[in-house]
Design a protein around this motif. Sequence first.
Motif, PDB file in Angstrom:
ATOM      1  N   PHE A 108       0.797  -1.239  -0.181  1.00 37.58           N
ATOM      2  CA  PHE A 108      -0.018  -0.050  -0.004  1.00 37.58           C
ATOM      3  C   PHE A 108       0.940   1.329  -0.030  1.00 37.58           C
ATOM      4  O   PHE A 108       0.484   2.205  -0.494  1.00 37.58           O
ATOM      5  N   GLN A 109       1.973   1.329   0.515  1.00 36.05           N
ATOM      6  CA  GLN A 109       3.093   2.503   0.506  1.00 36.05           C
ATOM      7  C   GLN A 109       3.244   2.429  -0.964  1.00 36.05           C
ATOM      8  O   GLN A 109       3.525   3.737  -1.507  1.00 36.05           O
ATOM      9  N   TYR A 110       3.604   1.402  -1.827  1.00 36.04           N
ATOM     10  CA  TYR A 110       4.029   1.387  -3.168  1.00 36.04           C
ATOM     11  C   TYR A 110       2.855   2.249  -4.029  1.00 36.04           C
ATOM     12  O   TYR A 110       3.174   3.024  -5.084  1.00 36.04           O
ATOM     13  N   TYR A 111       1.602   1.759  -3.819  1.00 37.18           N
ATOM     14  CA  TYR A 111       0.556   2.230  -4.415  1.00 37.18           C
ATOM     15  C   TYR A 111       0.227   3.751  -4.103  1.00 37.18           C
ATOM     16  O   TYR A 111       0.067   4.358  -5.046  1.00 37.18           O
ATOM     17  N   LYS A 112       0.564   4.074  -2.933  1.00 35.82           N
ATOM     18  CA  LYS A 112       0.264   5.512  -2.495  1.00 35.82           C
ATOM     19  C   LYS A 112       1.539   6.240  -3.286  1.00 35.82           C
ATOM     20  O   LYS A 112       1.236   7.220  -3.765  1.00 35.82           O
ATOM     21  N   ASP A 113       2.485   5.725  -3.179  1.00 38.69           N
ATOM     22  CA  ASP A 113       3.942   6.303  -3.985  1.00 38.69           C
ATOM     23  C   ASP A 113       3.362   6.565  -5.255  1.00 38.69           C
ATOM     24  O   ASP A 113       3.869   7.449  -6.013  1.00 38.69           O
ATOM     25  N   SER A 114       3.085   5.612  -5.954  1.00 40.63           N
ATOM     26  CA  SER A 114       2.743   5.315  -7.359  1.00 40.63           C
ATOM     27  C   SER A 114       1.702   6.148  -8.006  1.00 40.63           C
ATOM     28  O   SER A 114       1.691   7.031  -9.057  1.00 40.63           O
ATOM     29  N   LEU A 115       0.665   6.496  -6.918  1.00 37.54           N
ATOM     30  CA  LEU A 115      -0.535   7.334  -7.137  1.00 37.54           C
ATOM     31  C   LEU A 115       0.028   9.017  -6.995  1.00 37.54           C
ATOM     32  O   LEU A 115      -0.294   9.803  -7.950  1.00 37.54           O
ATOM     33  N   GLU A 116       0.839   9.262  -6.008  1.00 38.54           N
ATOM     34  CA  GLU A 116       1.447  10.533  -5.989  1.00 38.54           C
ATOM     35  C   GLU A 116       2.451  10.773  -6.930  1.00 38.54           C
ATOM     36  O   GLU A 116       2.514  12.067  -7.801  1.00 38.54           O
ATOM     37  N   TRP A 117       3.312   9.895  -7.409  1.00 42.61           N
ATOM     38  CA  TRP A 117       3.964  10.157  -8.685  1.00 42.61           C
ATOM     39  C   TRP A 117       3.346  10.396  -9.976  1.00 42.61           C
ATOM     40  O   TRP A 117       3.452  11.369 -10.803  1.00 42.61           O
ATOM     41  N   THR A 118       2.256   9.568 -10.184  1.00 43.97           N
ATOM     42  CA  THR A 118       1.460   9.687 -11.250  1.00 43.97           C
ATOM     43  C   THR A 118       0.857  11.237 -11.139  1.00 43.97           C
ATOM     44  O   THR A 118       0.392  11.670 -12.260  1.00 43.97           O
ATOM     45  N   GLN A 119       0.208  11.469 -10.088  1.00 43.65           N
ATOM     46  CA  GLN A 119      -0.481  12.727 -10.132  1.00 43.65           C
ATOM     47  C   GLN A 119       0.511  13.874 -10.522  1.00 43.65           C
ATOM     48  O   GLN A 119       0.016  14.812 -11.071  1.00 43.65           O
ATOM     49  N   THR A 120       1.633  13.796  -9.841  1.00 40.71           N
ATOM     50  CA  THR A 120       2.760  14.837 -10.254  1.00 40.71           C
ATOM     51  C   THR A 120       2.894  14.900 -11.752  1.00 40.71           C
ATOM     52  O   THR A 120       3.019  15.804 -12.597  1.00 40.71           O
ATOM     53  N   ILE A 121       3.049  13.607 -12.458  1.00 42.87           N
ATOM     54  CA  ILE A 121       3.266  13.566 -13.752  1.00 42.87           C
ATOM     55  C   ILE A 121       2.043  14.259 -14.397  1.00 42.87           C
ATOM     56  O   ILE A 121       2.119  14.975 -15.504  1.00 42.87           O
ATOM     57  N   MET A 122       0.855  13.920 -14.103  1.00 42.21           N
ATOM     58  CA  MET A 122      -0.475  14.268 -15.089  1.00 42.21           C
ATOM     59  C   MET A 122      -0.576  15.808 -14.695  1.00 42.21           C
ATOM     60  O   MET A 122      -1.023  16.755 -15.531  1.00 42.21           O
TER      61      MET A 122
END
Length: 421
Positions: free
Chosen positions: A394-408
């Motif tokens: 779930f930490q990886y999912y949260k990190d991936s979501l934050e990373w993706t939101q930054t990219i978008m």
Amino acid sequence: MEVYVARQPILNNKCEVFAYELLYRGSKENNYFPQIDGDEATADVVFNSYFNIGLEQISEGKSVFVNFTENLLKSELPLCFPPDTLVIEVLENIKPTKEIIQICKVLKKRGFRIALDDYILNEDHPHTYELLENADIIKVDIQATSDELQRRMFEKLAPYELEWLAEKVETYEEYQACVRKGFTYFQGYFFSKPVILTSYDVSIYPFHHLELIKELSQEEPNIKKIAQKVEMDVALSFKLLQLINSASYRRIEPIKSIEQAIVLLGLKEVKKWAYVLTLRELKNQNNKVPSEVIKLSFMRAKMGELIANQFGQKQESSSYFLTGMLSCIDTFMYRPLNDILNDLPLHEEIKDAIKGKPNSYRAVLELSQLVEQGKWDQIEMKSNELGISMEDVFQYYKDSLEWTQTIMETFYKKDKSLNSM
């Protein structure tokens, strides 16, 4: 203590994300919904979403649908939250009593939208039509209602100002049928595993061209940075793989990462390809894939990379990234998946993983998909298979979501600035 909230996109008839439904699916210690009552589940969802995790992070500025039990409606819990973000779902097992109707009237007056969940018209109930007068959205489980019942409800409720949401839409054919019937919104696993909804090719966004060319124009171009620029766009990645698989550049060695493809092509050929592609794509900027599909590809790619690093596959992390990035490629290309993969010089294990065949790449991709769908009991099983703790997942999912939101966010900011030039 870790808290978990699942979300499922709700689309409009343009295949754009209109809202997210927020879902309770337990925690590390309590993975099964039957172990908690509806009141506690809803309370956890709204408090974790608004206060612990942050609604903006979960909803990305969209509205959120949340199921409310009868007890929580009577407790006035919805009034604790902003009406412009929260759509209140009145569960199907709540009887439309005078008290419930009065509560709905108050909520509507305060600016909330009300959705009737899993709705089936009961013309014999004395307060049915009073409730409908205070509703905004009707949610219909298309798997549990016949075409005839849906048709009758559309006819009977035509005088009311209602929008219709089709739930549990699982195939493209079902989606098309719901559009024809008059549904406005759509929800179901057809988008968690995206179906083909776009045109035959997908445009690359202009700022990605410019940043790639800028990196290629350096006195000493950095191959890793160039690979990262290409990886930020699914279409760029796909087209680079197409290039290396063309008659001029066809290689025997299968590709396992974008960096490897760049090395095999050589910087001179990559630069020439980038300039030609830029000129071509700048002339055709109207053909775009729904942003939710792009986000899904980014999240799977980043999560695959993080998981690979965790279980000792750091050297192969770019291959896991590529697997996640291309996992929705059929949605982008509007072509059968096998046909697309046959045209790409990918390593067979990556192709197999995208097709659904079991291997280490597939296992990591499936874990990402399970988290997207909120299937927490299966997440634990898959995590154990990979030797990863639930906390890390779930930490990886949260990190991936934050990373993706930054990219978008960067994506849209630069896209808008280019359009205004």
